[in-house]
Design an enzyme around this catalytic site. Sequence first.
Site, PDB file in Angstrom:
ATOM      1  N   LYS A   1       0.836  -1.120   0.169  1.00 50.71           N
ATOM      2  CA  LYS A   1      -0.037   0.017  -0.158  1.00 50.71           C
ATOM      3  C   LYS A   1       0.857   1.213   0.040  1.00 50.71           C
ATOM      4  O   LYS A   1       1.971   1.288   0.605  1.00 50.71           O
ATOM      5  CB  LYS A   1      -0.990   0.095   1.271  1.00 50.71           C
ATOM      6  CG  LYS A   1      -1.884   1.090   1.384  1.00 50.71           C
ATOM      7  CD  LYS A   1      -2.795   0.784   2.502  1.00 50.71           C
ATOM      8  CE  LYS A   1      -4.020   2.096   2.661  1.00 50.71           C
ATOM      9  NZ  LYS A   1      -4.725   1.933   3.771  1.00 50.71           N
TER      10      LYS A   1
ATOM     11  N   SER B   1      -9.999   1.648   2.821  1.00 50.17           N
ATOM     12  CA  SER B   1      -9.118   2.404   1.993  1.00 50.17           C
ATOM     13  C   SER B   1      -7.880   1.502   1.180  1.00 50.17           C
ATOM     14  O   SER B   1      -7.283   2.098   0.327  1.00 50.17           O
ATOM     15  CB  SER B   1      -8.297   3.533   2.712  1.00 50.17           C
ATOM     16  OG  SER B   1      -7.557   2.810   3.720  1.00 50.17           O
TER      17      SER B   1
ATOM     18  N   SER C   1     -10.017  -0.511   7.016  1.00 42.29           N
ATOM     19  CA  SER C   1      -9.673  -0.533   5.674  1.00 42.29           C
ATOM     20  C   SER C   1      -8.844  -1.579   5.418  1.00 42.29           C
ATOM     21  O   SER C   1      -8.427  -1.471   4.065  1.00 42.29           O
ATOM     22  CB  SER C   1      -8.452   0.729   5.765  1.00 42.29           C
ATOM     23  OG  SER C   1      -9.105   2.226   5.707  1.00 42.29           O
TER      24      SER C   1
END
Lengths: 502, 93
Positions: A93, A168, A192
């Site tokens: 990420k 997210s 997330s």
Amino acid sequence: MTAGRAATGERSDGSAIDVTTLTAHRCRELLAAGEVSATELTRAYLDRIAAVDEAVQSYLLVDEPGALAAAATVDAKPRAERSPWEGVPIGLKDILCVKGMETTCASRILKGYVPPYDATVISKLRAAGLIFLGKLNMDEFAMGSSTENSAFKTTRNPWDLDRVPGGSSGGSAACVAASEAPWALGTDTGGSIRQPASLCGVVGLKPTYGAVSRYGLIAFASSLDQIGPLTRDVRDAAALLDLIAGRDPRDSTSIGLSEPAGVPDRGDLEGLRFGVIKEFVGDACDPGVRDVFDSTVDAIALLGGVCEEVSLPSVERGVAAYYIIAPSEASSNLARFDGVRYGHRTAHSQDLYEMYTRTRSQGFGTEVKRRIMIGTYALSAGYYDAYYAQAQRTRTLIIQDFEQAFSRFDFLISPTSPTVAFKIGERMADPLAMYLSDLCTIPVNLAALPGISIPAGMSGGLPVGLQIIGPHFSERGLLNAAHAVEQKLQVEVVAPLAEVER
Amino acid sequence: MISRQEVDHVARLARLHFEEEELGRLQPELGRIIEYVQQLSELDLSGLDVTSHAVALKNVLRPDEPVPGLTQEEATANGPHVERGQFVVPKIG
């Protein structure tokens, strides 16, 4: 084997193996047996990314030269001298600092930022010999539940390209579901990791607060943020957790795990008590999600687990408490983005105040500015007690409700998300509707508990996740319980992606 | 729910500027969010502590030993305006 799919490796019977559909532990076995080289494995994933990422849009940056160079280094080493995971690729990420690799948090304000150091989790993975394929898309500064708040691109759900992957960590979940990495790291502040894992049909684990060091993680809400794995099976989630967990002198909130997660091998749930969180089932969920959840409860009972409904009345206030606490912390954490030391600066300002204001107004996206405003308001003179202190008292109440529940149950369960993946654009006009996507996951962060989402089944062709929550530092038991359920349910985790395979 | 003056004040505190058109959307959105979170004021939470840390930890210490850090060049490499190893900013108004 579908035409156009990258394939390397050959079985003894001569048939080809599509390595991009394998779990990380299978990749490790093939590497150890010499059936595939690190370069072949990495090349296969890079080819797969080249073939499908134009449709999925999960990567912000693909480091092809870096990945191939790292793979060549592994291949040059005799197999007997390699550490166990050496040569297995991973996606990251874009909120984790990787030395020398652009790290943007999917924000214009960090465009061009190249960290001069590695996050602790990155140092650990580097030392273990993993290959970094690249950086994955996300909601800007991890603020969102659909990855639509990225400043750079909209990631699509590999099961239906018109739908969001969740957020997210949407890039992390989508890339694992689309076979663009065997596994990935994400972060979870209010759901997330778990919510996108649920919406993309993969496994996502948020560890106990303190299990994993956050040094080098770009902070959103420091009392809630944790780094964790998104994988194709529970065994990989345990392995990746063991690779990244541990106390770190550079993060004073880190504690580490009390025992390694190990290799989950539990096949039954005899003697375990599961509390079904009343507030997260029934009318709180879409009927399709409820049906899958109900059959999962049946599966747990067949495995010998005892399921009983339990009420945690305060969790219904979780979203409200979260939307004070998280933006308050964010408004403080994001004060560092001021155009002085890194990232974007708006030119030609008359004075420092104007430079700060113009830089931040142009550099941050709409949702980030909205949350900075909420947080600044909640912390401003005259409002602090009414909002922030009241939210932190509510948090105490939520922690107490969980403590009480864990005196009666080993684990708590609920759907991970009240709905399946929603359409791109559907919730962008209504911030509150988007916030409620995280109804079932937020209280787990507020209470600092570990939670996992595993694929539980399909509703209308879209994945539905089961959330299992454990007491603090119960990861080993939690992953073993999740493993037993996973083996029983046998849900497909790699998306067909028919549209892009030609 | 939240007045225009309050929005302007909070924006100034946060070092943010909004165009008129953005404010037209932002003010009611903030109002709805604040209205939603105000449900917490209905709760009787007297006697409950304010959570400061959800996992018990105290007095986290480490030996105070010097370790190598970033060089000046590394630390300033990302600065949008750097001269002679220092960050340059516009004059303080």
